[in-house]
Design a protein around this motif. Structure first.
Motif, short mmCIF file in Angstrom:
data_model
loop_
_atom_site.label_atom_id
_atom_site.label_comp_id
_atom_site.label_asym_id
_atom_site.label_seq_id
_atom_site.Cartn_x
_atom_site.Cartn_y
_atom_site.Cartn_z
N ALA A 82 0.85 -1.19 0.00
CA ALA A 82 0.00 0.00 0.00
C ALA A 82 0.89 1.24 0.00
N TYR A 83 0.50 2.23 -0.79
CA TYR A 83 1.25 3.48 -0.94
C TYR A 83 0.33 4.64 -0.60
N VAL A 84 0.87 5.63 0.12
CA VAL A 84 0.10 6.83 0.45
C VAL A 84 0.86 8.05 -0.02
N TYR A 85 0.22 8.84 -0.88
CA TYR A 85 0.76 10.14 -1.28
C TYR A 85 -0.06 11.21 -0.58
N LEU A 86 0.55 11.94 0.36
CA LEU A 86 -0.10 13.13 0.89
C LEU A 86 -0.01 14.17 -0.20
N VAL A 87 -1.13 14.83 -0.50
CA VAL A 87 -1.15 15.83 -1.56
C VAL A 87 -1.74 17.13 -1.04
N ARG A 88 -1.32 18.21 -1.69
CA ARG A 88 -1.87 19.53 -1.37
C ARG A 88 -1.81 20.38 -2.64
N GLY A 89 -2.62 21.45 -2.65
CA GLY A 89 -2.65 22.34 -3.81
C GLY A 89 -3.51 21.78 -4.91
N ALA A 96 4.93 7.40 2.50
CA ALA A 96 4.52 6.25 3.31
C ALA A 96 4.12 5.11 2.39
N ALA A 97 4.71 3.96 2.60
CA ALA A 97 4.37 2.77 1.80
C ALA A 97 4.94 1.54 2.50
N GLY A 98 4.33 0.40 2.23
CA GLY A 98 4.86 -0.83 2.78
C GLY A 98 3.98 -2.02 2.44
N HIS A 99 4.47 -3.18 2.79
CA HIS A 99 3.75 -4.42 2.51
C HIS A 99 2.48 -4.52 3.32
N VAL A 100 1.48 -5.11 2.72
CA VAL A 100 0.24 -5.43 3.42
C VAL A 100 0.51 -6.69 4.22
N GLU A 101 0.20 -6.66 5.50
CA GLU A 101 0.46 -7.81 6.35
C GLU A 101 -0.69 -8.82 6.28
N ARG A 102 -0.39 -10.06 6.61
CA ARG A 102 -1.40 -11.12 6.59
C ARG A 102 -2.61 -10.69 7.42
N GLY A 103 -3.80 -10.86 6.86
CA GLY A 103 -5.04 -10.52 7.55
C GLY A 103 -5.38 -9.04 7.55
N GLU A 104 -4.61 -8.24 6.84
CA GLU A 104 -4.79 -6.79 6.81
C GLU A 104 -5.27 -6.37 5.42
N SER A 105 -6.18 -5.43 5.36
CA SER A 105 -6.59 -4.91 4.05
C SER A 105 -5.57 -3.88 3.59
N ALA A 106 -5.55 -3.60 2.30
CA ALA A 106 -4.65 -2.58 1.77
C ALA A 106 -4.97 -1.21 2.38
N VAL A 162 1.51 -6.48 -6.45
CA VAL A 162 0.25 -5.77 -6.61
C VAL A 162 0.29 -4.61 -5.61
N ASP A 163 0.26 -3.41 -6.15
CA ASP A 163 0.40 -2.20 -5.34
C ASP A 163 -0.91 -1.41 -5.36
N PHE A 164 -1.34 -0.99 -4.18
CA PHE A 164 -2.57 -0.20 -4.03
C PHE A 164 -2.16 1.22 -3.69
N PHE A 165 -2.52 2.17 -4.54
CA PHE A 165 -2.12 3.57 -4.37
C PHE A 165 -3.29 4.41 -3.89
N PHE A 166 -3.01 5.24 -2.87
CA PHE A 166 -4.00 6.14 -2.29
C PHE A 166 -3.40 7.54 -2.19
N THR A 167 -4.28 8.54 -2.22
CA THR A 167 -3.88 9.90 -1.89
C THR A 167 -4.67 10.32 -0.66
N ALA A 168 -4.15 11.34 0.02
CA ALA A 168 -4.87 11.94 1.15
C ALA A 168 -4.65 13.44 1.10
N ARG A 169 -5.74 14.19 1.18
CA ARG A 169 -5.67 15.65 1.23
C ARG A 169 -5.87 16.16 2.66
N SER A 170 -6.28 15.28 3.56
CA SER A 170 -6.41 15.71 4.95
C SER A 170 -5.95 14.59 5.86
N TRP A 171 -5.37 14.99 6.99
CA TRP A 171 -4.82 14.07 7.97
C TRP A 171 -4.58 14.86 9.25
#
Length: 169
Positions: A14-21, A49-59, A97-106
């Motif tokens: 799973a990959y997380v891109y914090l985004v702004r603008g 932020a990125a890393g392997h999905v652990e057993r029993g964990e969703s992306a 298999v890579d799951f990409f997400f963005t986040a505009r708020s945190w």
């Protein structure tokens, strides 16, 4: 009955891109990290932020966990970007298999939590990726290049066919 089908192991991440603008308020910026000391793509820029999905964990759960563990942010409002199926035939485990997400708020201020693996965090405009002092991880660059325009739900990288293909083709 033991049948060997020459199967491979798929490694999810799973990959997380914090985004702004963006959206009329200047260039879209993404938070990247400069990798070091991991043995994989060191001295390359990558998702903060990125890393392997652990057993029993969703992306999705892995994305939240990795963001907290690697850059100290929580309560991410994640948006799904794409699933990237990639291969490197020169590696023993060659299917990913890579799951990409963005986040505009945190919540929390992004910071380096693992200094032995991350040399720097930097906000970078998507149109200035070529100005970084070093390369971006190639499969991540393919995703970043399509981030503003939008990507199909399923993309590929490293196969004989072109690198980004939608599931509708």
């Amino acid at each position: 009955m033991n049948v060997d089908h020459d199967r491979f192991t798929v490694v999810p991440a799973a990959y997380v891109y914090l985004v702004r603008g963006g959206h009329g308020s200047g260039s879209l910026e993404v938070l990247l990290q400069l990798r070091q000391g991991t043995g994989y793509m060191d001295d390359h820029w990558a998702a903060a932020a990125a890393g392997h999905v652990e057993r029993g964990e969703s992306a999705l759960d892995a994305a939240h966990r990795e963001a907290l563990e690697e850059i100290g942010v929580a309560d991410l409002a994640l948006d799904f970007v794409t699933t990237l199926h990639r291969t490197r035939h020169d590696l023993p485990i060659d299917e990913r298999v890579d799951f990409f997400f963005t986040a505009r708020s945190w919540s929390g201020e992004p910071r380096i939590i693992e200094p032995l693996k991350c040399a720097e965090l930097r906000w970078v405009a998507l149109d200035a990726l070529d100005d970084l002092p070093g390369p971006v991880v190639p499969h991540e660059r393919a995703v970043l290049d399509g981030l503003e325009a939008g990507l199909p739900a399923y993309t590929t990288f490293g196969f004989d066919r072109e690198t980004a293909r939608s599931s509708h083709e």
